[in-house]
Design an enzyme around this catalytic site. Structure first.
Site, PDB file in Angstrom:
ATOM      1  N   MET A  20       0.842  -1.183   0.000  1.00  0.00           N
ATOM      2  CA  MET A  20       0.000   0.000   0.000  1.00  0.00           C
ATOM      3  C   MET A  20       0.881   1.237   0.000  1.00  0.00           C
ATOM      4  O   MET A  20       2.047   1.190   0.376  1.00  0.00           O
ATOM      5  CB  MET A  20      -0.948   0.010   1.207  1.00  0.00           C
ATOM      6  CG  MET A  20      -0.273  -0.240   2.549  1.00  0.00           C
ATOM      7  SD  MET A  20       0.496   1.196   3.306  1.00  0.00           S
ATOM      8  CE  MET A  20      -0.946   2.036   3.911  1.00  0.00           C
TER       9      MET A  20
ATOM     10  N   ASP B  78      -0.156   5.783  -0.701  1.00  0.00           N
ATOM     11  CA  ASP B  78      -0.749   7.034  -0.226  1.00  0.00           C
ATOM     12  C   ASP B  78      -2.035   6.841   0.586  1.00  0.00           C
ATOM     13  O   ASP B  78      -2.936   6.111   0.157  1.00  0.00           O
ATOM     14  CB  ASP B  78      -1.131   7.934  -1.403  1.00  0.00           C
ATOM     15  CG  ASP B  78       0.017   8.246  -2.320  1.00  0.00           C
ATOM     16  OD1 ASP B  78       1.138   7.794  -2.057  1.00  0.00           O
ATOM     17  OD2 ASP B  78      -0.222   8.947  -3.319  1.00  0.00           O
TER      18      ASP B  78
ATOM     19  N   GLN C 117      -4.008   3.883  -1.195  1.00  0.00           N
ATOM     20  CA  GLN C 117      -3.620   3.253  -2.441  1.00  0.00           C
ATOM     21  C   GLN C 117      -3.176   1.824  -2.152  1.00  0.00           C
ATOM     22  O   GLN C 117      -2.352   1.578  -1.266  1.00  0.00           O
ATOM     23  CB  GLN C 117      -2.499   4.048  -3.101  1.00  0.00           C
ATOM     24  CG  GLN C 117      -2.918   5.431  -3.578  1.00  0.00           C
ATOM     25  CD  GLN C 117      -3.727   5.360  -4.860  1.00  0.00           C
ATOM     26  OE1 GLN C 117      -3.186   5.300  -5.951  1.00  0.00           O
ATOM     27  NE2 GLN C 117      -5.041   5.366  -4.717  1.00  0.00           N
TER      28      GLN C 117
ATOM     29  N   ASP D  73      -4.880  13.687  -7.934  1.00  0.00           N
ATOM     30  CA  ASP D  73      -4.916  13.774  -6.473  1.00  0.00           C
ATOM     31  C   ASP D  73      -5.832  14.896  -5.974  1.00  0.00           C
ATOM     32  O   ASP D  73      -5.398  15.805  -5.252  1.00  0.00           O
ATOM     33  CB  ASP D  73      -3.502  13.969  -5.906  1.00  0.00           C
ATOM     34  CG  ASP D  73      -2.508  12.949  -6.415  1.00  0.00           C
ATOM     35  OD1 ASP D  73      -2.946  11.884  -6.905  1.00  0.00           O
ATOM     36  OD2 ASP D  73      -1.302  13.210  -6.347  1.00  0.00           O
TER      37      ASP D  73
ATOM     38  N   GLU E  12       2.497  16.480  -6.079  1.00  0.00           N
ATOM     39  CA  GLU E  12       1.471  15.460  -5.834  1.00  0.00           C
ATOM     40  C   GLU E  12       0.723  15.763  -4.542  1.00  0.00           C
ATOM     41  O   GLU E  12       1.130  16.581  -3.725  1.00  0.00           O
ATOM     42  CB  GLU E  12       2.114  14.070  -5.708  1.00  0.00           C
ATOM     43  CG  GLU E  12       2.882  13.606  -6.922  1.00  0.00           C
ATOM     44  CD  GLU E  12       3.443  12.201  -6.750  1.00  0.00           C
ATOM     45  OE1 GLU E  12       3.078  11.331  -7.553  1.00  0.00           O
ATOM     46  OE2 GLU E  12       4.234  11.982  -5.806  1.00  0.00           O
TER      47      GLU E  12
END
Length: 469
Positions: free
Chosen positions: A1, A3, A19, A132, A184
């Site tokens: 995993m 973000d 994520q 994002d 990001e």
């Protein structure tokens, strides 16, 4: 995993999406994993919330409570809206993709999710990195705001209904730090200024890794957001970092957190070696939740962090501690903790030309060196390690020094867990977070050791708390 995504508080639960690639130990087609908690510490895994489909993978984003059914998706009742980026591969090359912004919604407290039939809500703009979405309510201008990472900048969009969005402005050119990697994972929020006047807005921006660089890191800007534009209080070249070490990335804060708290969490990793770190049937972890605040000092208005107060509920109320002690060169203090995760606290004062080495992990190698000289206070952080992977062995070790200003006092608070060291300095004005791999943490006990290697110091406080039995 990787973000954290969609952090939102609703109906007594903190929702943490993230994520997620469920079919391997390296990054793959992105899903949204999902967990919930009532106390930020004990988490229940729920079913995967979002899956890739013909529209693409489900990249990072945010979530809000649509209290008044502004979207019209909830039959007049409150519901949860998740905003995510659909990432669609368009060819065989690494740059062959397009990204667009989409919505999913839940009418059952986040237990099931439906993708909006009208997706995308913002179509691909003609350039690649467009992702994002962070959505907030801006009361002063009576509009929903979306902060969106667009290459090397952040775009701000406005909406009245959460479905139709209009570009308002762009921020980033000539501001802060840029690398070959894209900006990001933006976040945007307002906080009161402790020790100052009024409030300020904070814009958080992740900066993507470039080879032969520090890797991925997070900067922030302090200023004013008027509903359309972000105005930076500081000089454009000023760089403010949320963390001074290697592994505190993709930071996001919870929407609708109770009592007006601004609570954030980060992914503990760095894209330079994220796919190569040691694994144990899984890869990737989150930081402890932290409460954010703005404080005014001689440098200006700065973001500070504290471990969420909920941490106290799982720690032994009787820490092991040492009495206030003056120490000279060659002398040391040592506390032995139980096995497993621990929180430590240290307050000390250094005489001129003094130096202290501090070992926090069971290996007893000094990770931290605290020094006072004619340049002020300095903190040196060293990390060693190799696992035979060329990329990991190249990028994982580090040795850097952080300037802490003038004076003679240093305050440290840390939390050591299976695979991480989270360190807050001077009441959280500085944060240093790093993944650590020490096989001895689960042994019968380990020591925190402080050794004076030059000059004299006064240890005002040294204590260690283990988890409750």
């Amino acid at each position: 995993m990787n973000d954290p995504n969609g952090l939102v508080y609703f109906d007594g639960e903190y929702h943490l999406f993230y994520q997620y690639y469920p079919h391997g130990l390296e990054w793959g087609p992105m899903h949204w994993g999902h967990a919930v908690s009532t106390d930020l510490l004990h988490w229940q895994h729920l079913d995967t919330a979002l899956f890739p489909d013909e529209g693409g993978m489900c990249f990072s984003g945010s979530a809000i409570v649509d209290h008044n059914d502004t979207s019209g998706l909830f039959d007049g009742k409150p519901g949860l809206l998740a905003f995510y980026t659909a990432h669609r591969v368009t060819g065989d090359g690494p740059e062959d993709y397009e990204q667009e912004q989409c919505i999913a919604y839940s009418r059952d407290r986040g237990r099931s999710w439906s993708k909006y039939a009208g997706n995308p809500i913002i179509a691909p703009p003609g350039f690649r990195d467009f992702r994002d979405p962070k959505v907030i309510w801006h009361a002063d201008s009576n509009a929903w705001i979306m902060a969106l990472a667009c290459g090397q900048s952040i775009r701000f969009y406005r909406s009245a209904n959460l479905l139709d969005w209009t570009l308002a402005s762009e921020f980033g050119e000539g501001q802060g730090r840029h690398t070959p990697g894209p900006w990001e994972c933006p976040d945007l929020f307002e906080l009161p200024v402790i020790g100052g006047e009024g409030s300020r807005w904070v814009l958080v921006v992740g900066v993507g890794a470039g080879d032969d660089s520090w890797g991925s890191f997070t900067q922030y800007f302090v200023g004013y957001f008027d509903g359309e534009r972000f105005h930076n209080d500081n000089a454009p070249e000023q760089v403010l970092l949320m963390d001074e070490s290697r592994d505190f990335y993709a930071i996001q804060s919870w929407s609708d957190a109770p009592d007006g708290r601004r609570i954030a969490i980060a992914w503990l990793n760095n894209w330079l070696y994220a796919n190569q770190i040691p694994e144990n049937g899984w890869r990737g972890a989150m930081s402890l939740p932290r409460e954010l605040r703005l404080v005014a000092n001689e440098q200006g208005v700065r973001l500070a962090q504290r471990f969420a107060a909920e941490l106290n509920s799982v720690l032994d109320p009787a820490p092991q501690s040492a009495e206030p002690t003056p120490l000279s060169r060659g002398e040391q203090l040592q506390l032995t903790a139980q096995s497993g995760p621990t929180r430590g606290r240290l307050n000390l004062r250094l005489a001129p030309e003094s130096q202290v080495e501090l070992s926090l992990l069971p290996s007893n190698l000094p990770e931290l060196t605290l020094q006072r000289n004619d340049q002020g206070l300095r903190l040196r952080h060293q990390r060693q390690g190799e696992n035979g992977n060329v990329r990991f062995d190249r990028y994982y070790p580090h040795d850097f020094t952080l300037a802490l200003g003038e004076g003679d006092a240093i305050q440290l608070e840390w939390f050591i867990e299976h695979g991480s060291l989270e360190l807050l300095v001077n009441d959280g004005l500085y944060s240093l977070t790093s993944i650590q791999f020490d096989t001895l943490l689960n042994s019968a006990g380990h020591c925190t050791t402080l050794v004076v290697t030059a000059g004299e110091v006064l240890v005002d406080r040294l204590e260690i708390q283990s988890l409750k039995a």
